[in-house]
Every structure is written in structure tokens, then in C-alpha cells.
Write a protein that holds these residues in place. Structure first.
Motif, PDB file in Angstrom:
ATOM      1  N   UNK A 273     -12.269   8.081  -0.829  1.00  0.00           N
ATOM      2  CA  UNK A 273     -12.548   7.882   0.598  1.00  0.00           C
ATOM      3  C   UNK A 273     -12.203   9.147   1.391  1.00  0.00           C
ATOM      4  N   UNK A 274     -12.758   9.190   2.571  1.00  0.00           N
ATOM      5  CA  UNK A 274     -12.529  10.321   3.477  1.00  0.00           C
ATOM      6  C   UNK A 274     -11.054  10.382   3.927  1.00  0.00           C
ATOM      7  N   UNK A 275     -10.546  11.578   4.266  1.00  0.00           N
ATOM      8  CA  UNK A 275      -9.159  11.666   4.744  1.00  0.00           C
ATOM      9  C   UNK A 275      -8.947  10.816   6.009  1.00  0.00           C
ATOM     10  N   UNK A 276      -7.789  10.182   6.085  1.00  0.00           N
ATOM     11  CA  UNK A 276      -7.484   9.262   7.184  1.00  0.00           C
ATOM     12  C   UNK A 276      -7.534   9.983   8.544  1.00  0.00           C
TER      13      UNK A 276
ATOM     14  N   UNK B 240     -18.856  16.515   6.714  1.00  0.00           N
ATOM     15  CA  UNK B 240     -19.176  15.819   5.458  1.00  0.00           C
ATOM     16  C   UNK B 240     -18.460  16.530   4.297  1.00  0.00           C
ATOM     17  N   UNK B 241     -18.598  17.870   4.304  1.00  0.00           N
ATOM     18  CA  UNK B 241     -18.026  18.670   3.218  1.00  0.00           C
ATOM     19  C   UNK B 241     -16.507  18.549   3.181  1.00  0.00           C
ATOM     20  N   UNK B 242     -15.908  18.554   4.359  1.00  0.00           N
ATOM     21  CA  UNK B 242     -14.447  18.424   4.430  1.00  0.00           C
ATOM     22  C   UNK B 242     -14.019  17.067   3.840  1.00  0.00           C
ATOM     23  N   UNK B 243     -14.751  16.018   4.232  1.00  0.00           N
ATOM     24  CA  UNK B 243     -14.437  14.672   3.722  1.00  0.00           C
ATOM     25  C   UNK B 243     -14.493  14.653   2.200  1.00  0.00           C
ATOM     26  N   UNK B 244     -15.542  15.284   1.674  1.00  0.00           N
ATOM     27  CA  UNK B 244     -15.758  15.293   0.228  1.00  0.00           C
ATOM     28  C   UNK B 244     -14.682  16.113  -0.490  1.00  0.00           C
ATOM     29  N   UNK B 245     -14.427  17.298   0.033  1.00  0.00           N
ATOM     30  CA  UNK B 245     -13.470  18.197  -0.643  1.00  0.00           C
ATOM     31  C   UNK B 245     -12.024  17.740  -0.508  1.00  0.00           C
ATOM     32  N   UNK B 246     -11.758  16.928   0.509  1.00  0.00           N
ATOM     33  CA  UNK B 246     -10.379  16.460   0.736  1.00  0.00           C
ATOM     34  C   UNK B 246     -10.255  14.955   0.581  1.00  0.00           C
ATOM     35  N   UNK B 247     -11.128  14.390  -0.225  1.00  0.00           N
ATOM     36  CA  UNK B 247     -11.139  12.929  -0.347  1.00  0.00           C
ATOM     37  C   UNK B 247      -9.824  12.390  -0.912  1.00  0.00           C
ATOM     38  N   UNK B 248      -9.555  11.141  -0.570  1.00  0.00           N
ATOM     39  CA  UNK B 248      -8.352  10.466  -1.063  1.00  0.00           C
ATOM     40  C   UNK B 248      -8.785   9.476  -2.137  1.00  0.00           C
ATOM     41  N   UNK B 249      -8.065   9.503  -3.235  1.00  0.00           N
ATOM     42  CA  UNK B 249      -8.380   8.563  -4.308  1.00  0.00           C
ATOM     43  C   UNK B 249      -7.646   7.244  -4.028  1.00  0.00           C
ATOM     44  N   UNK B 250      -8.384   6.154  -3.956  1.00  0.00           N
ATOM     45  CA  UNK B 250      -7.753   4.846  -3.774  1.00  0.00           C
ATOM     46  C   UNK B 250      -7.739   4.151  -5.132  1.00  0.00           C
ATOM     47  N   UNK B 251      -6.525   3.867  -5.596  1.00  0.00           N
ATOM     48  CA  UNK B 251      -6.397   3.242  -6.918  1.00  0.00           C
ATOM     49  C   UNK B 251      -6.185   1.737  -6.727  1.00  0.00           C
ATOM     50  N   UNK B 252      -7.164   0.991  -7.176  1.00  0.00           N
ATOM     51  CA  UNK B 252      -7.106  -0.475  -7.092  1.00  0.00           C
ATOM     52  C   UNK B 252      -6.782  -1.020  -8.477  1.00  0.00           C
ATOM     53  N   UNK B 253      -6.497  -2.294  -8.544  1.00  0.00           N
ATOM     54  CA  UNK B 253      -6.194  -2.871  -9.860  1.00  0.00           C
ATOM     55  C   UNK B 253      -7.389  -2.818 -10.806  1.00  0.00           C
ATOM     56  N   UNK B 254      -8.593  -2.948 -10.215  1.00  0.00           N
ATOM     57  CA  UNK B 254      -9.774  -2.971 -11.092  1.00  0.00           C
ATOM     58  C   UNK B 254     -10.715  -1.794 -10.888  1.00  0.00           C
ATOM     59  N   UNK B 255     -10.194  -0.666 -10.488  1.00  0.00           N
ATOM     60  CA  UNK B 255     -11.060   0.497 -10.328  1.00  0.00           C
ATOM     61  C   UNK B 255     -10.532   1.492  -9.320  1.00  0.00           C
ATOM     62  N   UNK B 256     -11.343   2.522  -9.074  1.00  0.00           N
ATOM     63  CA  UNK B 256     -10.956   3.592  -8.151  1.00  0.00           C
ATOM     64  C   UNK B 256     -12.113   3.900  -7.215  1.00  0.00           C
ATOM     65  N   UNK B 257     -11.772   4.412  -6.061  1.00  0.00           N
ATOM     66  CA  UNK B 257     -12.800   4.870  -5.119  1.00  0.00           C
ATOM     67  C   UNK B 257     -12.289   6.105  -4.422  1.00  0.00           C
TER      68      UNK B 257
ATOM     69  N   UNK C  36       0.855  -1.184   0.000  1.00  0.00           N
ATOM     70  CA  UNK C  36       0.000   0.000   0.000  1.00  0.00           C
ATOM     71  C   UNK C  36       0.893   1.237   0.000  1.00  0.00           C
ATOM     72  N   UNK C  37       0.683   2.111  -0.978  1.00  0.00           N
ATOM     73  CA  UNK C  37       1.493   3.338  -1.045  1.00  0.00           C
ATOM     74  C   UNK C  37       0.575   4.536  -0.854  1.00  0.00           C
ATOM     75  N   UNK C  38       0.871   5.333   0.178  1.00  0.00           N
ATOM     76  CA  UNK C  38       0.045   6.507   0.449  1.00  0.00           C
ATOM     77  C   UNK C  38       0.842   7.754   0.102  1.00  0.00           C
ATOM     78  N   UNK C  39       0.364   8.494  -0.883  1.00  0.00           N
ATOM     79  CA  UNK C  39       0.995   9.756  -1.258  1.00  0.00           C
ATOM     80  C   UNK C  39       0.102  10.888  -0.755  1.00  0.00           C
ATOM     81  N   UNK C  40       0.493  11.419   0.398  1.00  0.00           N
ATOM     82  CA  UNK C  40      -0.336  12.442   1.059  1.00  0.00           C
ATOM     83  C   UNK C  40      -0.505  13.680   0.168  1.00  0.00           C
ATOM     84  N   UNK C  41       0.603  14.100  -0.484  1.00  0.00           N
ATOM     85  CA  UNK C  41       0.558  15.284  -1.338  1.00  0.00           C
ATOM     86  C   UNK C  41      -0.435  15.130  -2.476  1.00  0.00           C
ATOM     87  N   UNK C  42      -0.419  13.963  -3.079  1.00  0.00           N
ATOM     88  CA  UNK C  42      -1.324  13.720  -4.208  1.00  0.00           C
ATOM     89  C   UNK C  42      -2.707  13.245  -3.765  1.00  0.00           C
ATOM     90  N   UNK C  43      -2.862  13.053  -2.450  1.00  0.00           N
ATOM     91  CA  UNK C  43      -4.117  12.516  -1.903  1.00  0.00           C
ATOM     92  C   UNK C  43      -4.500  11.222  -2.625  1.00  0.00           C
TER      93      UNK C  43
END
Lengths: 57, 202
Positions: free
Chosen positions: B138-141, B119-136, B1-8
Motif C-alpha cells: 500500500x501507499x505510504x500513510x 504515483x512513483x513515490x507511492x510505488x517506490x515507498x510502498x508499505x508491505x501489509x502482512x496479513x494472516x493469509x497474504x500480503x499487500x 496492528x503493528x506499524x514498523x516505519x523503518x521496515x515499511x
């Protein structure tokens, strides 16, 4: 044994509850460390056994 | 798992389970959304399942919603609260509604309009999770951990410690503690008034 014959030792159960909680937290720490030190494919395969067993196709 | 905070961004090479595929199937229909709460911990490795996935979307008008509802239904999902379009929208304006695959209430998507600043903060600062078969998305950790500490029930230490929300918070903290933004994290801890619960993470 009848229900009325069952003795419940609340003190003993409380000790068990505390120990059980401690062990659960220890496992969370162990598992988090496992995730950090193993490939995603490895830990997810194990996690999926648990999750997939609970959801019908 | 690689977390790039800058790139969210989190790159996750995990094998997908039935829950992941269910979520990917649903979020594929949405442009704007964020996933919050329990499933975030599960996606990131927590060893438990869940019956619902909490998802927030920006508020929309009736017409936009009916268009989306059509797409959702076309993908084989149904609203398990009611089948009447108007009632679904009226409910959604007040509280969460649930979507599940037709005839299978579990798992389901708990679908809610963004209402609060959190809710708004979660949405505006969401993290993109890149999976092998798609993306989602999620809220900031940082917010997730603090919010999970908040959600846990009150009680004696041993009762709080065994709460699933504390366990979710601890899991995320242990996996990401070297990478989270501590300042941001502590702001949420203070805002949610859960400073005393920090000890359950250590």
C-alpha cells in the motif's frame, strides 16, 4: 400526505446537517481509538459485518 | 496492528472480509504494484465499504501486458471496459481500466499505469501489509492522508467535513498520528496545498 403538502424547513435541516457531520466525525475518532485499543481480530470482525453485507458471494 | 516505519511494514491480524479476499486474489498475480486511495483506509480499519480498489503498476509493453492479462483472465477476472485485448491496452495507456470477477462488476480493481511523481513515490515507498493469509503493498500513510485531504470536494466547512475523503484522512491520521513521519507528511501537505484542511484532522 401529498408531495405538495410537505413543508421543508431549510434552516432546521441545515442545523441537522451540521450536527450530523459533527457526530460522524466523533464516531470516526471513537472508532480510531477503538482500533488502537482493541485486538485486530475484534475490530475487524465488526468492520466485516458492514463490508460483507455489501458484497455478493 | 503493528506499524514498523523503518521496515515499511504493517502486521495486521485482522479477519479478512470479502473485499480483502478479492484484493488478495488479484494482487497474487502481480509482482510490482501499489494499492492507493480508499481501500488503504478500509484495510486499516475505516468503517466503510467501496466498489473499487485503486491499483498502480509500472508501465509495461504490449507483450508483457498481454501475458499478464492472460493470467488475470485465468483467475476469473474480466476487464469491464472492453473484452478486446488491443483496446484494453490502448485504454490503459490513456487512463485506468477496471477488472472484476466475471459477471460481477462490483467490487472491481481500478488498474492504472504509474504516471505521476506521486504515483512513483507511492510505488517506490510502498508499505508491505502482512496479513494472516497474504500480503499487500500500500501507499505510504503520510501521502495517503495528504492526498485524501486534497481529494475532498470544495465547499463550506460542514460540506467538506462530511466528505468521505476527509473522513478517510481523519481515520488514518487518528490511527497513525503517533507513528507517521511528520516532516514527510507536511511536505506533502504543502505540495498538495491543503494546509488549510489540516484542521479537519484535529
Amino acid at each position: 400526505m401529498k408531495v405538495s403538502e410537505v413543508k421543508v424547513d431549510l434552516e432546521e435541516l441545515k442545523k441537522f446537517k451540521i450536527q450530523n457531520t459533527k457526530e460522524r466525525l466523533e464516531f470516526i475518532d471513537f472508532w480510531a481509538n477503538y482500533i488502537k485499543t482493541h485486538l485486530d481480530e475484534d475490530w475487524s470482525k465488526q468492520q466485516n459485518i458492514l463490508i460483507d453485507s455489501q458484497i455478493k458471494d | 496492528m503493528e506499524y514498523n516505519k523503518g521496515k515499511k511494514e504493517i502486521k495486521l491480524n485482522r479477519e479478512l472480509n470479502k473485499l480483502d479476499r478479492f484484493v488478495l486474489d488479484f494482487v497474487d498475480l502481480l509482482d510490482d504494484y501499489v494499492i492507493v486511495s480508499g481501500y488503504v483506509s478500509i484495510l486499516l480499519g475505516r468503517s466503510r465499504a467501496t466498489e473499487d480498489i485503486d491499483l498502480l503498476i509500472p508501465e509495461m509493453d504490449e507483450k508483457e501486458f498481454y501475458d499478464l492479462l492472460k493470467k488475470i483472465r485465468g483467475r476469473g477476472f474480466e476487464c469491464i471496459n472492453t473484452s478486446k485485448e488491443r483496446e484494453i491496452f490502448d485504454m490503459l495507456k490513456e487512463h485506468a481500466i477496471r477488472f472484476a470477477k466475471i459477471g460481477r462488476p462490483i467490487p472491481n480493481i481500478e488498474f492504472k499505469f504509474i504516471k505521476t511523481d506521486m504515483d512513483r513515490y507511492s510505488y517506490e515507498n510502498s508499505i508491505k501489509v502482512i496479513l494472516n493469509q497474504g500480503k499487500m503493498k500500500i501507499s505510504p500513510i503520510e501521502l495517503q492522508i495528504a492526498y485524501k485531504l486534497f481529494l475532498a470536494a470544495d465547499g463550506a466547512d460542514e460540506e467538506i467535513q462530511s466528505d468521505k475523503d476527509i473522513e478517510d484522512a481523519r481515520h488514518l491520521y487518528k490511527v497513525f498520528n503517533e507513528k507517521i513521519n511528520k516532516e514527510e507528511f507536511l511536505i506533502f501537505i504543502n505540495k498538495l496545498n491543503v494546509r488549510k484542511r489540516l484542521r479537519f484532522l484535529k
